[in-house]
Design a protein around this motif. Structure first.
Motif, PDB file in Angstrom:
ATOM      1  N   ARG A 386       0.663  -1.101  -0.277  1.00  0.00           N
ATOM      2  CA  ARG A 386       0.003  -0.114  -0.406  1.00  0.00           C
ATOM      3  C   ARG A 386       0.882   1.539   0.288  1.00  0.00           C
ATOM      4  NH1 ARG A 386      -1.563   0.953   4.542  1.00  0.00           N
ATOM      5  NH2 ARG A 386      -0.813  -1.080   5.778  1.00  0.00           N
ATOM      6  N   LEU A 387       0.143   1.987  -0.478  1.00  0.00           N
ATOM      7  CA  LEU A 387       1.147   3.462  -0.876  1.00  0.00           C
ATOM      8  C   LEU A 387       0.299   4.292   0.093  1.00  0.00           C
ATOM      9  CD1 LEU A 387       2.959   5.393  -3.304  1.00  0.00           C
ATOM     10  CD2 LEU A 387       1.401   7.062  -2.382  1.00  0.00           C
ATOM     11  N   THR A 388       0.605   4.924   0.841  1.00  0.00           N
ATOM     12  CA  THR A 388      -0.286   6.641   1.489  1.00  0.00           C
ATOM     13  C   THR A 388       0.547   8.260   1.519  1.00  0.00           C
ATOM     14  OG1 THR A 388       0.302   5.484   3.577  1.00  0.00           O
ATOM     15  CG2 THR A 388      -1.261   4.618   3.483  1.00  0.00           C
ATOM     16  N   GLN A 389      -0.643   8.774   1.697  1.00  0.00           N
ATOM     17  CA  GLN A 389       0.222   9.760   1.266  1.00  0.00           C
ATOM     18  C   GLN A 389      -0.549  11.096   1.951  1.00  0.00           C
ATOM     19  OE1 GLN A 389       0.459  11.737  -2.332  1.00  0.00           O
ATOM     20  NE2 GLN A 389       3.171  12.041  -2.258  1.00  0.00           N
ATOM     21  N   GLY A 390      -0.128  11.583   3.983  1.00  0.00           N
ATOM     22  CA  GLY A 390      -0.718  12.866   3.744  1.00  0.00           C
ATOM     23  C   GLY A 390      -0.596  14.269   3.169  1.00  0.00           C
ATOM     24  N   PRO A 391      -1.519  15.395   3.479  1.00  0.00           N
ATOM     25  CA  PRO A 391      -1.481  16.601   3.202  1.00  0.00           C
ATOM     26  C   PRO A 391      -0.062  17.078   2.913  1.00  0.00           C
ATOM     27  CG  PRO A 391      -2.811  16.165   5.380  1.00  0.00           C
ATOM     28  CD  PRO A 391      -2.449  14.977   4.943  1.00  0.00           C
ATOM     29  N   TRP A 392       0.047  16.480   4.164  1.00  0.00           N
ATOM     30  CA  TRP A 392       1.581  17.614   4.441  1.00  0.00           C
ATOM     31  C   TRP A 392       3.258  16.973   3.394  1.00  0.00           C
ATOM     32  CZ3 TRP A 392       3.646  21.947   6.235  1.00  0.00           C
ATOM     33  CH2 TRP A 392       4.385  22.045   6.211  1.00  0.00           C
ATOM     34  N   GLY A 393       2.994  15.567   3.288  1.00  0.00           N
ATOM     35  CA  GLY A 393       3.670  14.327   2.349  1.00  0.00           C
ATOM     36  C   GLY A 393       3.503  14.860   0.628  1.00  0.00           C
ATOM     37  N   ARG A 394       2.460  15.275   0.657  1.00  0.00           N
ATOM     38  CA  ARG A 394       2.132  15.880  -0.869  1.00  0.00           C
ATOM     39  C   ARG A 394       1.941  17.277  -1.307  1.00  0.00           C
ATOM     40  NH1 ARG A 394      -4.228  13.619   0.250  1.00  0.00           N
ATOM     41  NH2 ARG A 394      -4.330  15.781   0.950  1.00  0.00           N
ATOM     42  N   ASP A 400       4.314   7.198   2.128  1.00  0.00           N
ATOM     43  CA  ASP A 400       5.365   5.984   2.629  1.00  0.00           C
ATOM     44  C   ASP A 400       4.250   5.009   1.666  1.00  0.00           C
ATOM     45  OD1 ASP A 400       5.791   7.664   4.850  1.00  0.00           O
ATOM     46  OD2 ASP A 400       3.950   7.816   5.636  1.00  0.00           O
ATOM     47  N   VAL A 401       5.654   3.388   1.951  1.00  0.00           N
ATOM     48  CA  VAL A 401       5.262   2.150   1.015  1.00  0.00           C
ATOM     49  C   VAL A 401       4.846   1.396   2.496  1.00  0.00           C
ATOM     50  CG1 VAL A 401       5.725   0.664  -0.242  1.00  0.00           C
ATOM     51  CG2 VAL A 401       6.334   2.970  -1.194  1.00  0.00           C
ATOM     52  N   HIS A 402       3.505   1.196   2.510  1.00  0.00           N
ATOM     53  CA  HIS A 402       3.118  -0.273   3.490  1.00  0.00           C
ATOM     54  C   HIS A 402       3.316  -1.278   3.121  1.00  0.00           C
ATOM     55  CE1 HIS A 402       2.527   3.295   5.978  1.00  0.00           C
ATOM     56  NE2 HIS A 402       1.303   3.458   4.911  1.00  0.00           N
ATOM     57  N   VAL A 403       3.832  -2.526   3.748  1.00  0.00           N
ATOM     58  CA  VAL A 403       4.240  -3.801   3.635  1.00  0.00           C
ATOM     59  C   VAL A 403       3.624  -4.431   4.159  1.00  0.00           C
ATOM     60  CG1 VAL A 403       5.896  -5.898   2.626  1.00  0.00           C
ATOM     61  CG2 VAL A 403       5.872  -4.205   0.705  1.00  0.00           C
ATOM     62  N   ASP A 404       2.483  -5.413   3.740  1.00  0.00           N
ATOM     63  CA  ASP A 404       1.489  -5.862   5.065  1.00  0.00           C
ATOM     64  C   ASP A 404       1.997  -8.334   4.539  1.00  0.00           C
ATOM     65  OD1 ASP A 404       0.433  -4.097   5.289  1.00  0.00           O
ATOM     66  OD2 ASP A 404      -0.513  -4.202   4.175  1.00  0.00           O
ATOM     67  N   THR A 405       1.863  -8.582   5.867  1.00  0.00           N
ATOM     68  CA  THR A 405       2.295  -9.397   5.927  1.00  0.00           C
ATOM     69  C   THR A 405       1.478 -10.786   6.679  1.00  0.00           C
ATOM     70  OG1 THR A 405       3.178 -10.001   8.207  1.00  0.00           O
ATOM     71  CG2 THR A 405       4.839  -8.464   6.109  1.00  0.00           C
ATOM     72  N   GLY A 406       2.316 -12.193   6.483  1.00  0.00           N
ATOM     73  CA  GLY A 406       1.350 -13.120   6.884  1.00  0.00           C
ATOM     74  C   GLY A 406       0.390 -13.202   8.173  1.00  0.00           C
ATOM     75  N   ALA A 407       1.323 -12.831   9.031  1.00  0.00           N
ATOM     76  CA  ALA A 407       1.213 -12.864  10.514  1.00  0.00           C
ATOM     77  C   ALA A 407       0.419 -11.144  11.097  1.00  0.00           C
ATOM     78  CB  ALA A 407       2.957 -12.450  11.064  1.00  0.00           C
ATOM     79  N   LEU A 424       7.658   1.916  -6.841  1.00  0.00           N
ATOM     80  CA  LEU A 424       8.386   0.789  -5.301  1.00  0.00           C
ATOM     81  C   LEU A 424       7.178   0.122  -5.209  1.00  0.00           C
ATOM     82  CD1 LEU A 424      10.299  -0.604  -3.368  1.00  0.00           C
ATOM     83  CD2 LEU A 424       9.293   0.756  -1.589  1.00  0.00           C
ATOM     84  N   LEU A 425       6.115   0.835  -5.652  1.00  0.00           N
ATOM     85  CA  LEU A 425       4.733   0.048  -5.018  1.00  0.00           C
ATOM     86  C   LEU A 425       4.988  -1.058  -6.479  1.00  0.00           C
ATOM     87  CD1 LEU A 425       1.958  -0.348  -3.603  1.00  0.00           C
ATOM     88  CD2 LEU A 425       1.198   1.287  -5.462  1.00  0.00           C
ATOM     89  N   ARG A 426       4.606  -0.505  -7.341  1.00  0.00           N
ATOM     90  CA  ARG A 426       4.748  -1.904  -8.999  1.00  0.00           C
ATOM     91  C   ARG A 426       5.483  -2.433  -8.172  1.00  0.00           C
ATOM     92  NH1 ARG A 426       3.777   3.860 -10.793  1.00  0.00           N
ATOM     93  NH2 ARG A 426       6.429   4.006 -11.309  1.00  0.00           N
ATOM     94  N   GLU A 427       6.861  -1.671  -8.143  1.00  0.00           N
ATOM     95  CA  GLU A 427       7.827  -2.861  -8.203  1.00  0.00           C
ATOM     96  C   GLU A 427       7.769  -4.360  -7.459  1.00  0.00           C
ATOM     97  OE1 GLU A 427      11.394  -0.643  -8.511  1.00  0.00           O
ATOM     98  OE2 GLU A 427      10.833   0.013 -10.191  1.00  0.00           O
ATOM     99  N   GLN A 428       7.347  -3.796  -6.271  1.00  0.00           N
ATOM    100  CA  GLN A 428       7.311  -4.767  -4.820  1.00  0.00           C
ATOM    101  C   GLN A 428       6.609  -6.193  -5.323  1.00  0.00           C
ATOM    102  OE1 GLN A 428       9.978  -5.256  -2.232  1.00  0.00           O
ATOM    103  NE2 GLN A 428       8.080  -7.679  -1.980  1.00  0.00           N
ATOM    104  N   ALA A 429       4.930  -5.410  -5.642  1.00  0.00           N
ATOM    105  CA  ALA A 429       3.921  -6.656  -6.176  1.00  0.00           C
ATOM    106  C   ALA A 429       4.686  -7.150  -7.411  1.00  0.00           C
ATOM    107  CB  ALA A 429       3.031  -5.306  -6.804  1.00  0.00           C
ATOM    108  N   GLU A 430       4.908  -6.476  -8.012  1.00  0.00           N
ATOM    109  CA  GLU A 430       5.252  -7.864  -8.648  1.00  0.00           C
ATOM    110  C   GLU A 430       6.571  -8.810  -8.337  1.00  0.00           C
ATOM    111  OE1 GLU A 430       6.377  -9.928 -12.249  1.00  0.00           O
ATOM    112  OE2 GLU A 430       4.744  -8.973 -11.738  1.00  0.00           O
ATOM    113  N   ARG A 431       7.783  -8.767  -7.526  1.00  0.00           N
ATOM    114  CA  ARG A 431       8.147  -9.453  -7.064  1.00  0.00           C
ATOM    115  C   ARG A 431       8.008 -10.693  -5.980  1.00  0.00           C
ATOM    116  NH1 ARG A 431      11.858  -4.405  -6.918  1.00  0.00           N
ATOM    117  NH2 ARG A 431      10.859  -3.684  -4.882  1.00  0.00           N
TER     118      ARG A 431
END
Length: 446
Positions: A386-394, A400-407, A424-431
């Motif tokens: 997942r990719l998240t971006q708040g107003p200050w980040g924009r 921020d790029v979040h990676v969720d695991t099975g735990a 990073l979001l697109r490439e990590q999904a493919e990896r």
């Protein structure tokens, strides 16, 4: 609804597969369970101490002794009956645990879904020569357990369950025995004690326990207020120092065909197993005062398991060699990319503690300036990105790029450039898709 791998039901006498004979627990078990009536009475006294004290003052010596005799008899009878009506059996496809005097419950634990079988020995159990068998099953948070078994029987049953989970035939599983183990590392008690003393949490909890009670006494002059504050603070200080030393004493990591084995404990001895292929995340923790010594701590996230520590303290090179056993083909990245300089406007000073590295085997993200934590997630264990971006980040073109695991845990690469985060979001999904296709099967003794 029942969790995968475990089914609770009214006992009908039927099992999935051919039973090899039901067995009872060790005869010492009733003594453990006889404490239930005493615990109920103690809970009532703590809940309403005034009423308890009033009732005690009304008792004569004869009434007190008679009540004590009834309580002991009731506890002994309860312990005996719960032991007498508890059975377990290993069938062709499951471990069956049947319990209950009035309300029967049968747990059916499918052998192929067993991911860890741990042997624990509390202090009194070690004296009595018995052990507790704790079973981790995929998809459940609560561990089923057999308490207590004879020490030798517990080890033999553990070996049989792991062999059956690995796919051995029932007639040969009992003959396989416990897989041999090769010791990888052992933590000396002196090094463990020094590492605890060099941990900020130890000094913080101790300072709070020494400073807060005198301050409260000077401001309130209430003994009960001081005690209500001092006791929890002293307990927290003991847990972060003495309790940790006792629990992590003689920490040994060994390698065997059924995974990494962890033995530890001064009073209560625990024998745990890190299941192969079940590790979702590895964290390398580096406290500030450990850095001159190049010591680190290694923690784990294992799906459906409570195992959370792999190495309590070790030189970085030794810890990385153990991590390589947990994550075959993975290496700990030496250099990490910091966020762009404009990240200082989002998180002043602390932005320097964030870092990112992506290798062929893992997604690695670091956070923390004083206490650094480097999280390694194998690509095959990534469930979502997942990719998240708040107003200050924009405003500063950061995300921020979040990676969720099975735990049910998340590893986050913070304060990345917006363009970098999108790639990073697109490439990590493919990896992750590629990693799941090429991952080794999660099998015991493979």
């Amino acid at each position: 609804m029942t969790a995968p791998g475990v089914e609770g039901a009214i006992d009908t006498g039927q099992t999935a597969g051919k039973a090899v004979g039901e067995r009872r627990l060790h005869p010492v078990t009733p003594f453990r369970r006889a404490w239930a009536p005493v615990a109920v009475l103690t809970g009532w006294a703590v809940h309403d101490p005034n009423q308890a004290q009033e009732q005690l003052t009304k008792l004569t010596t004869t009434m007190f002794l008679g009540g004590l005799a009834v309580l002991v008899t009731a506890g002994a009878l309860y312990g005996f009956l719960t032991w007498w009506f508890t059975y377990f059996a290993v069938t062709d496809s499951e471990l069956r645990i049947r319990t209950g005097l009035l309300f029967r419950r049968t747990a059916h634990i499918r052998l192929e879904r067993i991911q860890a079988v741990d042997v624990t020995q509390p202090l009194l159990a070690r004296v009595a020569g018995v052990a507790k068998l704790r079973i981790d099953v995929v998809g459940t948070d609560k561990k089923d357990e057999l308490a207590f078994l004879g020490q030798g029987e517990a080890r033999r049953l553990r070996a049989e369950l792991l062999a059956r989970a690995a796919g051995f035939a029932p007639e040969t599983a009992r003959e396989v025995g416990e897989a041999p183990s090769h010791e990888l590392m052992r933590v000396p008690p002196g090094k463990l004690a020094i590492s605890i003393l060099l941990t900020g949490a130890t000094w913080g909890s101790l300072a709070a326990a020494l400073v807060a009670p005198p301050f409260l006494w000077l401001t309130t002059h209430s003994v009960w207020t001081v005690l209500a504050t001092a006791v929890p603070l002293l307990g927290a200080a003991a847990t972060t120092s003495v309790g940790r030393f006792v629990g992590e004493y003689d920490w040994t990591v060994g390698e065997s065909p059924d995974g990494l084995r962890i033995d530890h404990g001064l009073l209560d001895r625990t024998h745990e197993t890190v299941p192969p292929g079940r590790v979702q995340t590895v964290r390398i923790v580096e406290p500030l005062m450990w850095r001159p010594l190049r010591w680190v701590r290694v923690e784990l996230d294992v799906a459906g398991s409570a195992n959370s520590v792999l190495v309590p303290v070790a030189p970085r090179a030794v810890a990385e060699s153990v991590v390589a056993r947990v994550l075959p083909g993975a290496t700990v990245p030496g250099e990490l990319l910091r966020p762009p300089g404009r990240a200082r406007w989002c998180v002043p000073l602390w932005w320097r503690g964030y870092g990112l590295a992506v290798t062929d085997a893992v997604f690695a993200a670091r956070h923390g300036l004083l206490r650094r934590r480097l999280a390694l997630v194998p690509h095959a264990k990534v469930q979502s990105v997942r990719l998240t971006q708040g107003p200050w980040g924009r405003l500063w073109r950061l995300a921020d790029v979040h990676v969720d695991t099975g735990a049910d845990k998340t590893v986050t690469a913070r304060l990345r450039g917006a363009g970098e985060a999108g790639s990073l979001l697109r490439e990590q999904a493919e990896r992750s898709r590629t990693g799941r296709r090429t991952a080794r099967p999660d099998r015991w003794m493979a």
